[in-house]
Scaffold this motif. Structure first.
Motif, PDB file in Angstrom:
ATOM      1  N   GLY A   1       2.895   9.311  -6.637  1.00 17.94           N
ATOM      2  CA  GLY A   1       4.351   9.404  -6.609  1.00 17.94           C
ATOM      3  C   GLY A   1       4.991   8.178  -6.001  1.00 17.94           C
ATOM      4  N   ASP A   2       4.423   7.713  -4.892  1.00 19.34           N
ATOM      5  CA  ASP A   2       5.014   6.540  -4.240  1.00 19.34           C
ATOM      6  C   ASP A   2       4.741   5.269  -5.036  1.00 19.34           C
ATOM      7  OD1 ASP A   2       6.597   5.662  -1.972  1.00 19.34           O
ATOM      8  OD2 ASP A   2       4.826   4.540  -1.334  1.00 19.34           O
ATOM      9  N   ILE A   3       3.601   5.209  -5.711  1.00 17.62           N
ATOM     10  CA  ILE A   3       3.340   4.061  -6.588  1.00 17.62           C
ATOM     11  C   ILE A   3       4.462   3.942  -7.625  1.00 17.62           C
ATOM     12  CG2 ILE A   3       1.815   3.118  -8.366  1.00 17.62           C
ATOM     13  CD1 ILE A   3      -0.542   4.386  -6.873  1.00 17.62           C
ATOM     14  N   LEU A   4       4.806   5.056  -8.230  1.00 20.03           N
ATOM     15  CA  LEU A   4       5.857   5.041  -9.248  1.00 20.03           C
ATOM     16  C   LEU A   4       7.225   4.721  -8.640  1.00 20.03           C
ATOM     17  CD1 LEU A   4       4.622   8.093 -11.325  1.00 20.03           C
ATOM     18  CD2 LEU A   4       4.593   5.698 -12.030  1.00 20.03           C
ATOM     19  N   ASP A   5       7.462   5.191  -7.414  1.00 17.83           N
ATOM     20  CA  ASP A   5       8.712   4.832  -6.730  1.00 17.83           C
ATOM     21  C   ASP A   5       8.772   3.327  -6.466  1.00 17.83           C
ATOM     22  OD1 ASP A   5       9.531   7.435  -6.743  1.00 17.83           O
ATOM     23  OD2 ASP A   5       9.047   7.839  -4.639  1.00 17.83           O
ATOM     24  N   ILE A   6       7.634   2.751  -6.072  1.00 15.14           N
ATOM     25  CA  ILE A   6       7.570   1.301  -5.832  1.00 15.14           C
ATOM     26  C   ILE A   6       7.868   0.539  -7.124  1.00 15.14           C
ATOM     27  CG2 ILE A   6       5.992  -0.610  -5.278  1.00 15.14           C
ATOM     28  CD1 ILE A   6       4.608   1.359  -3.306  1.00 15.14           C
TER      29      ILE A   6
ATOM     30  N   TYR B   1       0.857  -1.187   0.000  1.00 16.77           N
ATOM     31  CA  TYR B   1       0.000   0.000   0.000  1.00 16.77           C
ATOM     32  C   TYR B   1       0.894   1.238   0.000  1.00 16.77           C
ATOM     33  CZ  TYR B   1      -4.056   2.929   1.072  1.00 16.77           C
ATOM     34  OH  TYR B   1      -5.070   3.863   1.018  1.00 16.77           O
ATOM     35  N   PRO B   2       0.790   2.103  -1.021  1.00 20.10           N
ATOM     36  CA  PRO B   2       1.735   3.221  -1.174  1.00 20.10           C
ATOM     37  C   PRO B   2       1.516   4.330  -0.145  1.00 20.10           C
ATOM     38  CG  PRO B   2       0.573   2.715  -3.224  1.00 20.10           C
ATOM     39  CD  PRO B   2      -0.157   2.024  -2.132  1.00 20.10           C
ATOM     40  N   ARG B   3       2.569   5.090   0.053  1.00 21.88           N
ATOM     41  CA  ARG B   3       2.477   6.266   0.919  1.00 21.88           C
ATOM     42  C   ARG B   3       1.635   7.343   0.251  1.00 21.88           C
ATOM     43  NH1 ARG B   3       8.359   6.069   1.209  1.00 21.88           N
ATOM     44  NH2 ARG B   3       9.015   4.971   3.105  1.00 21.88           N
ATOM     45  N   PHE B   4       0.939   8.124   1.086  1.00 21.60           N
ATOM     46  CA  PHE B   4       0.382   9.385   0.630  1.00 21.60           C
ATOM     47  C   PHE B   4       1.519  10.385   0.663  1.00 21.60           C
ATOM     48  CE2 PHE B   4      -3.508   7.206   1.459  1.00 21.60           C
ATOM     49  CZ  PHE B   4      -4.438   7.806   0.637  1.00 21.60           C
ATOM     50  N   GLU B   5       2.000  10.802  -0.517  1.00 18.18           N
ATOM     51  CA  GLU B   5       3.192  11.642  -0.600  1.00 18.18           C
ATOM     52  C   GLU B   5       2.991  12.986   0.080  1.00 18.18           C
ATOM     53  OE1 GLU B   5       6.189  11.179  -1.617  1.00 18.18           O
ATOM     54  OE2 GLU B   5       6.010   9.194  -2.503  1.00 18.18           O
ATOM     55  N   ALA B   6       1.896  13.658  -0.251  1.00 16.83           N
ATOM     56  CA  ALA B   6       1.633  14.953   0.351  1.00 16.83           C
ATOM     57  C   ALA B   6       1.013  14.754   1.724  1.00 16.83           C
ATOM     58  CB  ALA B   6       0.690  15.756  -0.538  1.00 16.83           C
ATOM     59  N   ASP B   7       1.176  15.761   2.576  1.00 20.70           N
ATOM     60  CA  ASP B   7       0.532  15.720   3.895  1.00 20.70           C
ATOM     61  C   ASP B   7      -0.928  16.104   3.693  1.00 20.70           C
ATOM     62  OD1 ASP B   7       0.041  15.573   6.562  1.00 20.70           O
ATOM     63  OD2 ASP B   7       1.000  17.479   7.069  1.00 20.70           O
ATOM     64  N   THR B   8      -1.767  15.127   3.347  1.00 21.64           N
ATOM     65  CA  THR B   8      -3.142  15.414   2.977  1.00 21.64           C
ATOM     66  C   THR B   8      -4.000  15.668   4.207  1.00 21.64           C
ATOM     67  OG1 THR B   8      -3.920  13.140   3.084  1.00 21.64           O
ATOM     68  CG2 THR B   8      -2.886  13.850   1.022  1.00 21.64           C
ATOM     69  N   PHE B   9      -5.169  16.236   3.956  1.00 21.21           N
ATOM     70  CA  PHE B   9      -6.117  16.536   5.038  1.00 21.21           C
ATOM     71  C   PHE B   9      -6.438  15.295   5.846  1.00 21.21           C
ATOM     72  CE2 PHE B   9     -10.431  16.868   6.703  1.00 21.21           C
ATOM     73  CZ  PHE B   9     -10.431  18.117   7.296  1.00 21.21           C
ATOM     74  N   TRP B  10      -6.501  14.143   5.152  1.00 21.80           N
ATOM     75  CA  TRP B  10      -6.959  12.925   5.811  1.00 21.80           C
ATOM     76  C   TRP B  10      -5.837  12.123   6.476  1.00 21.80           C
ATOM     77  CZ3 TRP B  10     -11.842  13.458   6.352  1.00 21.80           C
ATOM     78  CH2 TRP B  10     -12.610  14.084   5.360  1.00 21.80           C
TER      79      TRP B  10
ATOM     80  N   ARG C   1       4.703  13.291 -13.731  1.00 18.58           N
ATOM     81  CA  ARG C   1       5.176  12.511 -12.597  1.00 18.58           C
ATOM     82  C   ARG C   1       5.714  13.410 -11.489  1.00 18.58           C
ATOM     83  NH1 ARG C   1       9.041   7.175 -12.155  1.00 18.58           N
ATOM     84  NH2 ARG C   1       9.317   7.299  -9.916  1.00 18.58           N
ATOM     85  N   GLU C   2       6.487  14.444 -11.854  1.00 19.90           N
ATOM     86  CA  GLU C   2       7.088  15.290 -10.824  1.00 19.90           C
ATOM     87  C   GLU C   2       6.039  16.074 -10.045  1.00 19.90           C
ATOM     88  OE1 GLU C   2       8.145  17.190 -14.905  1.00 19.90           O
ATOM     89  OE2 GLU C   2       7.857  15.196 -14.029  1.00 19.90           O
ATOM     90  N   ASP C   3       4.842  16.289 -10.672  1.00 15.74           N
ATOM     91  CA  ASP C   3       3.767  16.987  -9.973  1.00 15.74           C
ATOM     92  C   ASP C   3       3.053  16.078  -8.979  1.00 15.74           C
ATOM     93  OD1 ASP C   3       4.187  19.279 -11.531  1.00 15.74           O
ATOM     94  OD2 ASP C   3       2.934  18.470 -13.132  1.00 15.74           O
TER      95      ASP C   3
END
Length: 538
Positions: A89-94, A16-25, A386-388
């Motif tokens: 982003g983390d999906i692509l890193d994986i 399960y990938p990381r949420f890259e940004a510090d999201t609201f949730w 991807r960078e976004d």
């Protein structure tokens, strides 16, 4: 659905990938206070795990709560991953990591289904609902295929045949709540929403027996506590849910109320007193509602007419009177907004007494009616790169189109809303008013006390919450004291909502700072045309 009898042995690692940004949730601080590592369990992946052949050995790893090691990758024959846009982003890193280790990767979920072009480096893509195509993938894999795209026919999966998710793969103590799903789809046509594009407008519901079997399994595995029905609109199929809730209430009573539930529903829930009573009896304690805007013209323009012809605060208060607290969603950036939108939004939130509001900038999601319209009008920005994706969430990537109002005005309104609703005094004041409106007086409770996470007692938990809140803490102490006195049955709900301020308060200040930087970076000479000029152009 899975063909265990003829399947070959295989080690499958589900990541399960990381949420890259510090999201609201993210709710990281709240999770820590309650002794958890992360709010929600990955329901999608454990559902996929249940669809795979029984002969396969399966492990689950959540990158939000644990580290992925070389040993994990060495064990695996194949990797499964996937998620939502903020996880892209983390999906692509994986994928990159697995390719370096020579491990084939299978990607599924709403992210790749909506934007398959972003994930072409994966060996396999599962597009759409996994139940519809997973057998074809397994057959191809066991036949020696090294790549492929498997796309399910839209909205055709029979969810009554979906297996019980592999709850046994979860580390329960890592999560604030465990997710289950009763139905998929929503009957409404909100222009900005991708749910109807992914799952259709005819909600498909599981059978009552099937849903209770999932709860039986959670109970058997020893889980007790908060369960979230992740349906995008639990009441989208009212007939089905009204038939299910009485059986759920009976099940809860027979099992001494081991679970309390939350979910998401449309605001017309407030119009159905019978349904509200059924939710209360079935121990639903909270609901997320998409309000989006206080402006009727904007609601009509976005095709959210179910929120019109009503007093929104009165509707929210009816839900409170049924014993359910409300989280609400709001969006800033619609074409039809005026310069008064910020004040009207804050006024509505205050009048309705909704403590926790997810306020986002409008984002044109892939394959939605909104995106298609903006594309036709020549206003849509280029597709995300991807960078976004690394910082992808509504707060940092919103307004991915040319706005009719000057962008600075919209961003300034956004800042104004966040500053006012997440001011400590304002937040505590809404909690205080909620404590007078939330009616849990008739709610049944378990006959034996449920042990809190990690053995923390009620007073110790209160101390942990209060001591972590920002000053002035007396505001929050006074709110709790008044709730203890006037509405003791609702105290635990008020404490939870208070704890969420540990995250939403900090997060809102971070978003305000980022948004103010965006405003400062805008060059007035390059500002988009004013409303009238752009309207003529399109």
């Amino acid at each position: 659905m899975n063909h265990a009898s003829r399947a070959k042995a295989c080690n499958a690692l589900l990541i399960y990938p990381r949420f890259e940004a510090d999201t609201f949730w993210s709710f990281k601080r709240t999770s820590e206070v309650f002794g958890a590592k992360y709010p929600a369990s990955p329901l999608g992946l454990i559902t996929v795990a249940a669809l795979l052949p029984q002969a396969w050995s399966i492990r689950l790893l959540n990158r939000n709560s644990e580290e992925l090691t070389d040993e994990d990758l060495d064990w695996a024959d194949v990797i499964f991953t996937g998620g939502m846009l903020p996880q892209g982003g983390d999906i692509l890193d994986i994928v990159d990591l697995c390719r370096r280790h020579g491990k084939p990767v299978v990607i599924g979920g709403p992210g790749v289904t909506s934007s398959p072009h972003l994930y072409q480096t994966a060996n396999f893509q599962i597009l759409g609902e996994a139940e519809g195509v997973i057998d074809k993938f397994v057959e191809a894999w066991e036949g020696g295929a090294g790549e492929g795209v498997f796309e399910a026919e839209k909205f055709q999966v029979d969810v009554t045949k979906s297996p019980i998710p592999r709850f046994d793969l979860l580390k329960f103590d890592d999560y604030l709540h465990i997710g289950v799903q009763f139905s998929r789809g929503c009957p409404f046509t909100c222009e900005f929403c991708d749910i109807i594009e992914l799952y259709g407008r005819v909600p498909r519901a599981k059978t009552n027996a099937q849903m209770l079997a999932e709860l039986d399994e959670l109970y058997r595995l020893g889980y007790r506590g908060h369960v979230d029905f992740v349906d995008d609109n639990l009441i989208g199929n009212k007939k089905a849910v009204k038939a299910f809730l009485p059986e759920l209430a009976t099940w809860l009573e027979a099992h001494d109320y081991p679970f309390e539930f939350t979910t998401e529903a449309s605001l017309n829930l407030a119009d159905d007193a019978e349904l509200l009573a059924l939710l209360n009896r079935a121990n639903f304690v909270g609901v997320f509602v998409g309000i989006e805007s206080p402006d009727t013209a904007t609601l009509v323009a976005m095709r959210k007419k179910q929120n019109t012809r009503r007093s929104i605060p009165d509707s929210i208060h009816k839900i409170y009177a049924a014993g359910l607290y409300v989280h609400a969603g709001f969006i800033v950036g619609f074409d039809s907004e005026t310069e008064s939108v910020a004040d009207a939004m804050v006024e509505l939130i205050e009048e309705a007494a909704i403590p926790v509001c997810m306020v986002g900038l409008l984002y044109a999601l892939p394959n939605t009616q909104l995106t298609r319209r903006l594309e036709n009008e020549g206003r849509l920005h280029p597709h995300v790169r991807r960078e976004d994706v690394k910082s992808a969430d509504q707060c940092t990537m919103g307004l991915n189109f040319e706005t009719l109002r000057p962008r600075q005005e919209i961003l300034a309104d956004y800042v104004r809303v966040l500053e006012r609703i997440y001011d400590e005094t304002a937040f505590a004041g809404r909690l205080q008013r909620l404590a007078t409106l939330l009616d849990n007086s008739g709610r049944k409770q378990p006959t034996r006390p449920q042990h809190s996470r990690r053995g923390l007692g009620r007073l110790e938990m209160l101390h942990r919450v209060i001591s972590n809140l920002p000053e002035p803490r007396d505001l929050f102490r006074r709110t709790l004291s008044e709730c203890f006195t006037s509405n003791p049955e609702s105290t635990s709900r008020i404490v939870l909502l208070m704890a969420l301020y540990l995250d939403v308060g900090v997060f809102s200040r971070d978003v305000i700072a980022r948004t103010e930087s965006m405003i400062a970076a805008l060059d007035p000479a390059n500002d988009p045309p004013m409303r009238g000029e752009l309207a003529k152009a399109v």
